[in-house]
Write an enzyme that holds these catalytic residues in place. Structure first.
Site: not given
Lengths: 366, 369
Positions: B115-116, B150, B233
């Protein structure tokens, strides 16, 4: 004592009705009036708690005129009473005294003493901590006589009878003395907590009735319940203190904005919130433990006391900090809470003492 | 539930030893990818996915129970966690038919997604991001830089957040865009961390062109598209709480078994950690019970994140203290690297300072700065 049979919803209702009761009858102005009077008890609030709401009988079985409830329900009552810092002998006479008696397993004593505690017509307290000097002893001299002194005895100045933990020739015993009897001297102390005065009680051959037999194991359990009880008080006060701080942070304007906009204040309030939520989780878990799970009860009580005793004082101190100068005034309520919090911190072992016992439990210390 | 977990145990009992036999060094990337494939074939990593996407359609509570059992077996963490937990749900919910084809590939590692999001100038204030995507005909032209991506070095695709409307309020001018990593003009460089590892990358975009069809969800709705799927999450923090409690119990047990007695002060510190982790664990259990009752947790996840971050960092600090000289010589490498790694606990996934702001603003209603 029983395990809880109420639902979370019922307990929530119980809490709401108690909160309304205390807000109605024991607002801060009333608390200050009672403190100033020196009477040591708000009779109107005590009547309400005992006669009307039956709170004094929560931990007493129905057969003795009580409600037959558990620590889970009493924890709520302790929380709400402490939130209002109501001037009543709730901890001493409705928690410690009935528990101390029942833990002795003396059926005659139960039948004689529990009913008058249940309806609040009698006020008792428990003298646990030895005064400076020697330990308090009981000697069998054709009837038991108590010698020694006990300090920090809660509400002793208004108690009719005093339960005393004393050393016996064979170990430990629980004894009952009449507060007015010869050989018993109750000297009110200049205690920190203005809402629950303590006394030094000295015994010079005071005649006593023994309740039950060897009391050492029962004393451990009494201490465990005591830890949970004062933690419940600290929780109630911590939540109130956090609310007061947040309210002040929203309304006090300096440098053109409410001070709660500044991160230092904001973060202090957030940390208070986190500690209150943590304390709540711990008090709830501890108060719901089945009393016959002695090992679990003992450990949970140490954990909740260790946590509350460390962070409730921080919250009270941080409240004064958030309030700045006015937090340091007699007029502001913060110090009234600080005084009770600091007292509860010490009773039944402070954080360090509880952690020490945990280290022993965990095998870190022999 | 019992039948489900029994099936899981049977699966792990069979597959984990087989994987261990196949991969003598379980730490290498290929080995971990292989394990992810196995877990995907069993539909365990994807248990909460809808069945139409190859999942089991299970809820949060079942997933947590599954993760609990999985943790007990000590199997490796699947490396494509972000793809499975974050990207795939986003594509399932907002993706085009073409984009949804990636979902199955994310599970079986044919595609590996990153994910940017964060940029050198947009960390805590993520919404201020400046990587720009300009529409030119039927393509986006992307210029800018992402950081803390990541596993960017291993990725095949990126879920990029870029600014598509610089004039709109900052949250409303962002779009989510699919960017294949091998697109010309895109460069990935690893970021070396204080503990020597390099789990994150910097990603540079110089006139990177991707089709406008790579837009995920509506134009300028990228913030909502991305943040909505982070909801479930929250429950994960409750599990962290329980794991930290267990970690501290294990630490204390190890300490009691060692020959040299520990100093009274460190012993008390361990008791303090014990107390706080027990209380944190209680908060976690109570949060899970709420979820099981169908109640959406409120402030619990922020509080648990805040407490967990600081406590887990303190534990690594204590472990370093306990290691004494062996920590600084590297003889106790675990203590040494654990201490360094722990510096990120209060920074990653939301700094503690921000979490405290969030609690202050959203839970307590304090005024913004």
């Amino acid at each position: 004592m029983n395990i809880s049979t109420t639902t979370p919803s019922e307990r929530a209702d119980f809490r709401a009705s108690l909160r309304n009761f205390f807000e109605d009858i024991s607002p801060e102005s009333r608390v200050r009036e009672v403190i100033a009077s020196g009477s040591g008890v708000d009779e109107k609030v005590w009547r309400g708690l005992t006669t009307d709401l039956g709170v004094s009988g929560l931990l007493i079985p129905e057969e003795f005129g009580g409600q037959g409830m558990s620590m889970a329900e009493m924890a709520i009552a302790l929380e709400e009473a402490a939130r209002a810092i109501a001037v009543v002998p709730l901890l001493a006479s409705s928690v410690l005294a009935p528990l101390a008696i029942q833990l002795a397993g003396d059926t005659a004593a139960n039948a004689e003493l529990l009913p008058v505690l249940a309806d609040g017509s009698d006020i008792m307290t428990v003298a646990l901590l030895d005064g400076a000097g020697a330990s308090t002893v009981a000697r069998d001299e054709n009837g038991w006589n108590i010698y020694g002194s006990k300090t920090a005895v809660l509400n002793a100045n208004i108690a009719n009878r005093i339960l005393v933990i004393a050393t016996t020739p064979k170990g430990t015993g629980l004894f009952l003395v009449d507060a007015q009897a010869s050989g018993v001297v109750v000297t009110p102390q200049n205690s920190l907590d203005l809402t629950r005065p303590t006394s030094l009680v000295t015994f010079e051959g005071a005649a006593a009735t023994r309740i039950g037999a060897e009391y050492s194991e029962a004393l451990q359990l009494l201490n465990a319940f005591g830890r949970i009880a004062v933690s419940a008080e600290m929780l109630g006060m911590s939540e109130k203190l956090m609310e007061i701080s947040v309210e002040y942070a929203k309304t006090r304007v300096q440098f053109g904005k409410p001070i709660g906009a500044f991160q230092a204040i904001k973060h202090r309030c957030s940390e208070m919130f986190a500690h209150v939520e943590s304390m709540r989780a711990a008090v709830e878990a501890a108060s719901l433990v089945n009393p016959s799970d002695k090992a679990v009860l003992h450990e949970q009580a140490l954990v909740v006391k260790a946590y509350s005793a460390r962070f409730a004082p921080w919250i009270a101190e941080a409240t004064i900090q958030v309030h700045g100068g006015i937090g340091f005034t007699w007029e502001h309520c913060a110090h009234l809470y600080l005084r009770r919090v600091k007292t509860d911190e010490i009773l039944f072992g402070d954080a360090l003492a509880c952690r020490f016992q945990l280290q022993q439990l965990l095998g870190l210390i022999a | 539930m019992e039948a489900l977990l029994a099936e899981l145990r049977e699966f792990l009992t069979k597959e984990f030893p087989a994987w261990c036999a196949k991969w003598p060094d379980g730490e290498i990337w290929e080995a971990k990818l292989d394990w992810q494939r196995t877990m995907a074939e069993g539909r365990w990593s994807t248990a909460t996915w809808p069945q139409e996407f190859g999942g089991r359609g299970l809820g949060t509570i079942e997933m947590l129970a599954i993760e609990d059992v999985v943790a007990q077996y000590g199997v490796p963490q699947i490396p494509g966690m972000i793809g499975v937990k974050n990207v795939a749900p986003t594509l399932m919910r907002f993706g085009t038919e073409e984009q949804r084809k990636s979902v199955a590939r994310i599970a079986n590692t044919d595609e590996f997604w990153c994910q940017g999001f964060s940029e050198p100038g947009a960390g805590s204030d993520l919404a201020s991001l400046r990587t720009r995507a300009v529409i030119d005909g039927d393509e986006f032209v992307i210029n800018g830089q992402k950081v803390w991506t990541s596993n960017g070095m291993y990725s095949t695709h990126m879920q990029l957040l870029a600014r598509t409307d610089p004039d709109a309020p900052k949250h409303k001018g962002i779009s989510a865009i699919v960017v294949p990593i091998n697109t010309p003009g895109l460069e990935v460089r690893p970021i070396k961390q204080i503990n020597g590892g390099a789990e994150f990358a910097e990603v540079f975009f110089t006139d990177v062109r991707v089709p406008v069809a790579n837009l995920i969800g509506p134009l300028n709705e990228g913030w909502n598209v991305t943040m909505t799927t982070l909801g479930h999450e929250r429950a994960g923090v409750a599990v962290f709480a329980g794991r930290l409690e267990q970690r501290i119990r294990n630490l204390i047990e190890d300490v009691t078994k060692q020959d040299t007695p520990v100093s009274p002060i460190l012993s008390d510190q361990l008791a303090e950690h014990y107390v706080e982790s027990r209380v944190l664990g209680m908060m976690g259990s109570q949060m899970l019970a709420k979820i099981a009752d169908g109640v959406t947790p409120g402030s619990e996840s922020s509080v648990i994140k805040m407490v967990w971050s600081e406590l887990s960092q303190q534990v690594d600090t204590t472990i370093m203290q306990l290691s004494g000289v062996e920590g600084i010589t590297g003889d106790d490498n675990e203590a040494k690297s654990g201490y360094l790694s722990a510096r990120s606990a209060t920074i990653a996934a939301g700094t503690s300072d921000i979490v405290k702001n969030i609690i202050g603003d959203r839970v307590l209603g304090l005024p913004r700065d």
